[in-house]
Design a protein around this motif. Structure first.
Motif, PDB file in Angstrom:
ATOM      1  N   LEU A 210       0.927  -1.134   0.175  1.00  0.00           N
ATOM      2  CA  LEU A 210       0.151  -0.117   0.032  1.00  0.00           C
ATOM      3  C   LEU A 210       0.971   1.186  -0.057  1.00  0.00           C
ATOM      4  O   LEU A 210       0.563   2.088  -0.879  1.00  0.00           O
ATOM      5  CB  LEU A 210      -0.985   0.027   1.139  1.00  0.00           C
ATOM      6  N   GLN A 211       1.888   1.343   0.680  1.00  0.00           N
ATOM      7  CA  GLN A 211       2.781   2.422   0.830  1.00  0.00           C
ATOM      8  C   GLN A 211       3.476   2.604  -0.445  1.00  0.00           C
ATOM      9  O   GLN A 211       3.840   3.493  -0.918  1.00  0.00           O
ATOM     10  CB  GLN A 211       3.733   2.144   2.241  1.00  0.00           C
ATOM     11  N   LEU A 212       4.150   1.444  -0.996  1.00  0.00           N
ATOM     12  CA  LEU A 212       4.887   1.376  -2.177  1.00  0.00           C
ATOM     13  C   LEU A 212       4.025   1.860  -3.254  1.00  0.00           C
ATOM     14  O   LEU A 212       4.536   2.790  -4.039  1.00  0.00           O
ATOM     15  CB  LEU A 212       5.256  -0.037  -2.316  1.00  0.00           C
ATOM     16  N   LEU A 213       2.728   1.755  -3.743  1.00  0.00           N
ATOM     17  CA  LEU A 213       1.967   2.056  -4.629  1.00  0.00           C
ATOM     18  C   LEU A 213       1.642   3.529  -4.559  1.00  0.00           C
ATOM     19  O   LEU A 213       1.940   4.477  -5.536  1.00  0.00           O
ATOM     20  CB  LEU A 213       0.779   1.370  -5.081  1.00  0.00           C
ATOM     21  N   ARG A 214       1.451   3.850  -3.340  1.00  0.00           N
ATOM     22  CA  ARG A 214       1.164   5.385  -2.936  1.00  0.00           C
ATOM     23  C   ARG A 214       2.401   6.172  -3.266  1.00  0.00           C
ATOM     24  O   ARG A 214       2.514   7.306  -3.981  1.00  0.00           O
ATOM     25  CB  ARG A 214       0.817   5.707  -1.566  1.00  0.00           C
ATOM     26  N   TRP A 215       3.599   5.721  -2.853  1.00  0.00           N
ATOM     27  CA  TRP A 215       4.792   6.488  -3.220  1.00  0.00           C
ATOM     28  C   TRP A 215       5.283   6.490  -4.658  1.00  0.00           C
ATOM     29  O   TRP A 215       5.676   7.574  -5.217  1.00  0.00           O
ATOM     30  CB  TRP A 215       6.172   5.789  -2.616  1.00  0.00           C
ATOM     31  N   LEU A 216       5.014   5.208  -5.297  1.00  0.00           N
ATOM     32  CA  LEU A 216       5.339   5.372  -6.789  1.00  0.00           C
ATOM     33  C   LEU A 216       4.509   6.380  -7.566  1.00  0.00           C
ATOM     34  O   LEU A 216       4.896   6.951  -8.436  1.00  0.00           O
ATOM     35  CB  LEU A 216       5.303   3.665  -7.112  1.00  0.00           C
ATOM     36  N   PHE A 217       3.146   6.068  -7.268  1.00  0.00           N
ATOM     37  CA  PHE A 217       1.968   6.891  -8.259  1.00  0.00           C
ATOM     38  C   PHE A 217       1.604   8.259  -7.388  1.00  0.00           C
ATOM     39  O   PHE A 217       0.916   8.916  -8.245  1.00  0.00           O
ATOM     40  CB  PHE A 217       1.236   5.965  -8.587  1.00  0.00           C
ATOM     41  N   ILE A 218       1.973   8.404  -6.377  1.00  0.00           N
ATOM     42  CA  ILE A 218       1.037   9.558  -5.799  1.00  0.00           C
ATOM     43  C   ILE A 218       2.031  10.675  -5.373  1.00  0.00           C
ATOM     44  O   ILE A 218       1.947  11.927  -5.336  1.00  0.00           O
ATOM     45  CB  ILE A 218       0.155   9.306  -4.621  1.00  0.00           C
ATOM     46  N   SER A 219       3.048  10.060  -4.431  1.00  0.00           N
ATOM     47  CA  SER A 219       4.185  10.880  -3.926  1.00  0.00           C
ATOM     48  C   SER A 219       5.518  10.374  -3.954  1.00  0.00           C
ATOM     49  O   SER A 219       6.353   9.851  -3.296  1.00  0.00           O
ATOM     50  CB  SER A 219       3.651  10.568  -2.252  1.00  0.00           C
ATOM     51  N   PRO A 220       5.841  10.518  -5.452  1.00  0.00           N
ATOM     52  CA  PRO A 220       7.131   9.912  -5.720  1.00  0.00           C
ATOM     53  C   PRO A 220       8.375  10.741  -5.078  1.00  0.00           C
ATOM     54  O   PRO A 220       9.517   9.984  -5.457  1.00  0.00           O
ATOM     55  CB  PRO A 220       7.186   9.806  -7.335  1.00  0.00           C
ATOM     56  N   ASP A 221       8.081  11.796  -4.782  1.00  0.00           N
ATOM     57  CA  ASP A 221       9.265  12.540  -4.110  1.00  0.00           C
ATOM     58  C   ASP A 221       9.325  12.425  -2.768  1.00  0.00           C
ATOM     59  O   ASP A 221      10.470  12.847  -2.182  1.00  0.00           O
ATOM     60  CB  ASP A 221       9.045  14.250  -4.474  1.00  0.00           C
ATOM     61  N   ALA A 222       8.527  11.827  -2.209  1.00  0.00           N
ATOM     62  CA  ALA A 222       8.720  11.463  -0.758  1.00  0.00           C
ATOM     63  C   ALA A 222       9.658  10.244  -0.486  1.00  0.00           C
ATOM     64  O   ALA A 222      10.282   9.586  -1.426  1.00  0.00           O
ATOM     65  CB  ALA A 222       7.419  10.778  -0.236  1.00  0.00           C
TER      66      ALA A 222
END
Length: 351
Positions: A325-337
């Motif tokens: 869940l965290q991975l996909l949010r990072w990849l597609f919604i918050s890539p700069d985090a």
């Protein structure tokens, strides 16, 4: 290439590059579960990831465009009158559970020039709330496009409403599919008591006067067809997949015997059109108004939190699920985090 026909996962990954990447994540998940965590690697190419992000954006834009063009065709077919289009936004005031509803008239061209999410955020940019931290913008909860007929029609239709899921909801659902969460929930009594899963992404709601109108509209949807001239007027290519709706399934929740435990009643029909899957709900005005009251109330926030508890329960028992869940949010919604972390898995970014 892996395919997941008739599933939400396949629905949101029809872009080949995007589908390939999600299948890679699913294969890695299977390997992690089979071999255990420890010394595992997840390799992500920056160049490939950028292609995937662009494919994701194309998927949303294509789906929304087809959604609105289908709405235009249905308006012509069922309403036989001009319509007033409105952007409707449900927002939550910062630091509270209080919600408000904003409505703005829009033109047909605007739904093709911007995504629905952009329309919602554009409306909220005009608004600021004096909260504990100073002036803050309300948080977007949901947004829709309404098609309001200007005259009465033979089907007793009050309005049509189109909407898509927010990005977070889409990618949470992708992770649900990767981990077969529905199966996990049904196998676990405690989780089953909490479960509620929405399987639609691109949806249309048709609001009518009474139950007789519901069945009349459903029959009209089954019979609906469009010739090349009509399709051209709405910017739709003439091909087998656009000439009519192809029914996948229909669920009847109308009547005391079929209604949901909450009293909610509607017919939910899933169709394929122009190589996309759409859910069309047909419901009465009183049911629709109760839904809107719920959506703008604090109880809806609690309802959404209850649904999210299902995912949190699974994440507590299966940390890999929470990591994804965290991975996909990072990849597609918050890539700069900062990338998410899970002991035993190392994310490798390569050029």
């Amino acid at each position: 290439m892996h395919h997941y026909p008739d599933s939400t996962l396949w629905l949101v990954t029809q872009e080949p590059v995007l589908n390939e990447f999600v299948c890679y994540l699913k294969d890695k998940k299977d390997r992690f579960l089979r071999e255990g965590l420890g010394g595992q690697e997840l390799v992500v190419s920056r160049k490939r990831l950028e292609e995937v992000r662009r494919a994701y954006h194309r998927m949303i834009c294509k789906g929304e465009e087809k959604l609105h063009r289908l709405c235009g065709l249905l308006c012509d077919q069922l309403l036989a009158s001009e319509v007033q289009m409105k952007s409707v936004v449900i927002a939550q005031l910062p630091g509270t559970h209080q919600r408000l509803k904003l409505i703005q008239d829009i033109q047909k061209s605007e739904v093709y020039e911007r995504t629905d999410l952009d329309l919602g955020n554009w409306l909220l940019e005009k608004l600021r709330y004096a909260g504990p931290q100073g002036w803050e913008r309300p948080r977007l909860i949901a947004n829709f496009v309404e098609y309001q007929p200007l005259c009465r029609n033979a089907f007793g239709i009050n309005k049509m409403v189109s909407r898509i899921k927010a990005e977070e909801q889409i990618w949470s659902k992708v992770v649900d599919e990767i981990f077969e969460l529905d199966k996990l929930v049904h196998q676990d009594k405690k989780l089953r008591e909490l479960s509620y899963f929405i399987k639609d992404i691109f949806g249309i709601k048709i609001v009518v006067d009474d139950h007789d109108c519901i069945h009349n509209v459903l029959e009209a949807l089954e019979d609906a067809s469009w010739d090349s001239e009509t399709l051209a007027l709405h910017g739709v290519s003439h091909e087998p997949s656009t000439q009519r709706l192809t029914r996948i399934e229909v669920k009847n929740h109308v009547g005391e015997a079929q209604q949901k435990q909450s009293g909610w009643q509607a017919i939910k029909a899933v169709y394929r059109w122009w190589n996309k899957t759409f859910e069309i709900q047909v419901q009465t005005l009183d049911v629709y108004l109760r839904e809107q009251e719920l959506l703008t109330s604090e109880s809806h926030a609690a309802f959404k939190e209850k649904r999210e508890r299902v995912r949190q329960e699974v994440a507590d028992r299966l940390p890999l699920f929470g990591f994804y869940l965290q991975l996909l949010r990072w990849l597609f919604i918050s890539p700069d985090a900062t990338p998410p972390e899970l002991e035993g898995i190392r994310i490798i970014m390569k050029d």
